[in-house]
Design a protein around this motif. Structure first.
Motif, mmCIF file in Angstrom:
data_model
loop_
_atom_site.group_PDB
_atom_site.id
_atom_site.type_symbol
_atom_site.label_atom_id
_atom_site.label_comp_id
_atom_site.label_asym_id
_atom_site.label_seq_id
_atom_site.Cartn_x
_atom_site.Cartn_y
_atom_site.Cartn_z
ATOM 1 N N PHE A 163 0.988 -1.166 -0.109
ATOM 2 C CA PHE A 163 -0.102 0.022 0.081
ATOM 3 C C PHE A 163 0.691 1.072 0.010
ATOM 4 O O PHE A 163 0.670 2.207 -0.591
ATOM 5 N N PHE A 172 2.084 2.078 -3.426
ATOM 6 C CA PHE A 172 1.078 2.946 -4.367
ATOM 7 C C PHE A 172 0.790 4.003 -3.827
ATOM 8 O O PHE A 172 0.596 5.099 -4.813
ATOM 9 N N GLU A 173 0.735 4.221 -2.464
ATOM 10 C CA GLU A 173 0.558 5.508 -2.057
ATOM 11 C C GLU A 173 1.632 6.799 -2.445
ATOM 12 O O GLU A 173 1.322 7.917 -3.013
ATOM 13 N N PRO A 232 -0.304 7.528 -7.941
ATOM 14 C CA PRO A 232 -0.700 7.262 -9.148
ATOM 15 C C PRO A 232 -1.759 7.988 -9.946
ATOM 16 O O PRO A 232 -2.546 8.981 -9.206
#
Lengths: 293, 231
Positions: B50, B53-54, B58
Motif C-alpha cells: 500500500f 502505491f501511496e 498514481p
C-alpha cells in the motif's frame, strides 16, 4: 437510541482496536469472563434481535472448538481417561473452552464493529493516513451498487433482442450470462476512463484533496478518547508485570485475588464497558427528557 | 527520492519489524500469542504494497481501473453468494495482475476482500483474506510478465496453485482460531478437513480463469490502446 454511534469515528475505532487487540491477547480466566460478558452485553445493546438470531451460529462453533482441543493436545496433569492410549486431560478441555471463549468474543466484537463503524466512518479515518488507498476503496465501494443496476439494465436490454439468460437451454443461458458480463466489463472500463479524465480536469493531484464529512471532534470525544488511552496503558502495564499471564500447561496457575489484581481486573472491565456505560447514560437521559415533556 | 523512501520503509518493515514481532511473540509472550502475532504480521506484510502505491502518486486512470476491477470481483462474489468457495475473486485479481502488473494485482485482490467484507461483514479473517487474494494477484502479475499466461495449460496450473495457496493461507488462520496455537499436527488436520474447499477453490479458479482471462485481457488491452493508460 444508540448513543455510542454518535461519537467521533476516531473514538469508536480506538475503542474497538483496544478491545479486539486486548481480547486476542488475554487468556486469563478472569479476563475471559469479563470479555465474553461485555461482548455479549454490547451485542445485545447494539443489535438486539439480530444477536439472538446469531446465537444458533455461535453455540455450535463454541462447542466445536472446545471439543477439538482435547483431542489434539494431550498435555496436562489431570488425566480424565484415555482414548487410544491418548490422555484426555482437564487442562486441554479448559484450554479449548478458553480459546473458544476468546474467538467467540472476538467475533462478537467484530459484529459490534460492523454495526458502529459504517463505511463512511472507515473511509474518513483512513483518508487521512492513506488518501490514495481510501479513494480507491471508496470508488470501488460506490461502483458495486452501480454495477448491479447496470447488470439489470443490460440484462433487460439483452432480453429484448432474444438473449434472455433465464430461458432456453443451459448452453444458451451460459452464453447469455457471459455476454452480459462482457458488456458490463467493457462499459465499466470505458466509464472508468471518463471518470478519471473528469477527475483530472477538475485538478486531481494538484493540491491537497479535501473531503466532506460531518464528524466533529467534540469535548466529550476527547474525554472518552483519553479515558480509553489511559485504561489501555494500564492494561498493557498489567500484562507487562504479569497480572494477565495464566498457564494451562502443565497444570493451571493460580488466579490471584489480592487488591492489586482486582484493581487491574476492574480497569479491564471499565475499558470494555465504555460503550455500554455510554449507552446506559444515553438511555437514562432520554427517559428523563421524555418524563419532563 | 520518493521511491527510495518507500523502499527503505518497506525494507525496515520486512527485515526489522516482522522479525521483531516474531521475536516478541516467542520471547515476551512465551510463544503462546500466535493469534495476535499472526494478525500483526499479516498487517505489517501488507503495508509495503500500500505504501509504494501511496507514495507513487498514481494517476486517476490507474486508480479507477483498479477500483473497477475490484468492484467487478465484489459484484461477482455477491452474484455467487449461494455457492460457498465458488467465487471469481481470486481469478479476477490474477487476471488484473497478468495484464497490469504485480502491484495492480495485489491491490485488486486486497481491495476486493476489504470491500466485499464491508458488505458481508468484517472479521478477524479480513487481513488474511486481503493478503491471500492480494498475493494471488501479485504472483499473477509476476507470471504475467513472462507472457506464458496466454496459454491454457499454465492458466489451469495457476488456477489450481492459487486455490491451494488460498486454502493453505486461510487454514493457518483457521488452525490458530480453533486451537489458539499453531501446531503442525493441527494444521494438517485442518488442511485435510478443508480438502473439499480447496478443490472448490481450485476448480472455481480454473473455470473463471479459462472463461474470463482472454476477454478481460482483450478489454484491458483495448482500453490501453485507446487511451494509453498503463504504459
Amino acid at each position: 437510541m444508540k448513543s455510542f454511534e454518535t461519537f467521533h469515528p476516531l473514538v469508536i475505532f480506538a475503542f474497538f482496536a483496544a478491545a479486539i487487540g486486548l481480547s486476542m491477547f488475554f487468556m486469563h480466566p478472569a479476563y475471559l469472563v469479563i470479555t465474553i460478558f461485555l461482548a455479549v452485553s454490547l451485542n445485545i445493546a447494539l443489535r438486539r434481535g439480530q444477536f439472538f438470531k446469531d446465537w444458533k451460529l455461535y453455540v455450535p462453533l463454541f462447542f466445536l472448538m472446545a471439543i477439538i482441543n482435547p483431542l489434539i493436545s494431550h498435555n496436562g496433569k489431570l488425566v480424565l481417561f484415555y482414548i487410544n492410549y491418548n490422555a484426555i486431560t482437564v487442562e486441554a478441555i479448559v484450554y479449548g473452552l478458553s480459546i473458544a471463549t476468546m474467538i467467540v468474543s472476538i467475533i462478537l466484537w467484530f459484529s459490534c464493529y460492523n454495526e458502529t463503524i459504517t463505511t463512511d466512518k472507515f473511509i474518513y479515518l483512513f483518508g487521512k493516513i492513506s488518501p490514495v488507498f481510501s479513494l480507491t476503496l471508496s470508488i470501488s465501494l460506490r461502483l458495486v451498487p452501480r454495477f448491479q443496476q447496470q447488470l439489470h439494465k443490460i440484462s433487460n436490454a439483452q432480453k429484448v433482442i432474444g438473449m434472455d439468460y433465464r430461458s432456453g437451454s443451459l448452453l444458451h443461458r451460459i452464453k447469455c450470462t457471459l455476454r452480459i458480463i462482457s458488456i458490463l466489463i467493457t462499459w465499466a472500463l470505458d466509464n472508468a476512463i471518463d471518470t478519471a479524465d473528469s477527475m483530472k480536469a477538475r485538478g486531481y493531484g494538484i493540491g491537497k484533496r479535501t473531503s466532506f464529512s460531518l464528524f466533529i471532534f467534540e469535548r466529550r470525544d476527547g474525554i472518552v478518547l483519553l479515558f480509553i488511552m489511559f485504561l489501555l496503558m494500564v492494561n498493557i502495564w498489567a500484562s507487562i508485570i504479569g497480572t494477565t499471564t495464566f498457564y494451562f500447561y502443565p497444570t493451571f496457575s493460580i488466579i490471584q485475588w489480592d487488591l492489586k489484581n482486582i484493581l487491574f481486573y476492574c480497569s479491564y472491565f471499565l475499558l470494555l464497558a465504555i460503550p455500554i456505560i455510554i449507552e446506559i447514560k444515553g438511555g437514562i437521559e432520554w427517559k428523563l427528557l421524555k418524563s419532563k415533556m | 527520492m520518493q521511491k527510495r523512501l518507500s523502499l527503505i520503509i518497506s525494507l525496515v518493515i520486512i527485515f526489522i519489524f516482522i522479525p521483531l514481532t516474531l521475536y516478541a511473540g516467542i520471547v515476551l509472550f512465551n510463544d503462546r500469542k500466535y493469534y495476535f502475532i499472526s494478525i500483526m504480521i499479516i498487517i505489517l506484510a501488507s503495508i509495503p504494497f500500500f505504501l509504494s502505491f501511496e507514495r507513487r502518486k498514481p494517476q486517476p486512470r490507474e486508480i479507477l481501473i483498479i477500483a473497477v476491477m475490484s468492484a467487478i470481483s465484489v459484484t461477482g462474489r455477491a452474484l455467487f453468494v449461494i455457492t460457498p468457495g465458488f467465487k471469481p475473486v481470486a481469478a479476477i485479481a490474477a487476471i488484473t495482475g497478468f495484464s497490469l502488473g504485480a502491484e495492480a494485482g495485489f491491490l485488486t485482490g486486497a481491495i476486493s476482500a476489504l470491500v466485499s467484507n464491508m458488505f458481508f461483514g468484517q472479521g478477524p479473517w479480513t487481513p488474511f483474506q486481503m493478503f491471500m487474494w492480494g498475493m494471488i494477484g501479485f504472483i499473477g502479475g509476476l507470471l504475467g510478465r513472462t507472457g506464458i499466461m496466454h496459454k491454457k495449460i499454465p492458466l489451469i496450473l495457476f488456477g489450481i496453485f492459487a486455490g491451494i495457496l488460498f486454502s493453505f493461507g486461510m487454514d493457518i488462520w483457521g488452525t490458530m482460531s480453533l486451537y489458539g496455537v499453531f501446531s503442525m499436527e493441527a494444521y494438517i488436520v485442518a488442511l485435510t478437513s478443508a480438502v473439499p474447499f480447496t478443490i472448490v477453490y481450485a476448480v472455481s479458479n480454473v473455470i473463471f480463469l479459462l472463461i474470463l482471462a482472454r476477454p478481460i485481457r482483450e478489454k484491458l488491452e483495448r482500453i490501453n490502446n485507446k487511451y494509453g493508460t498503463f504504459q
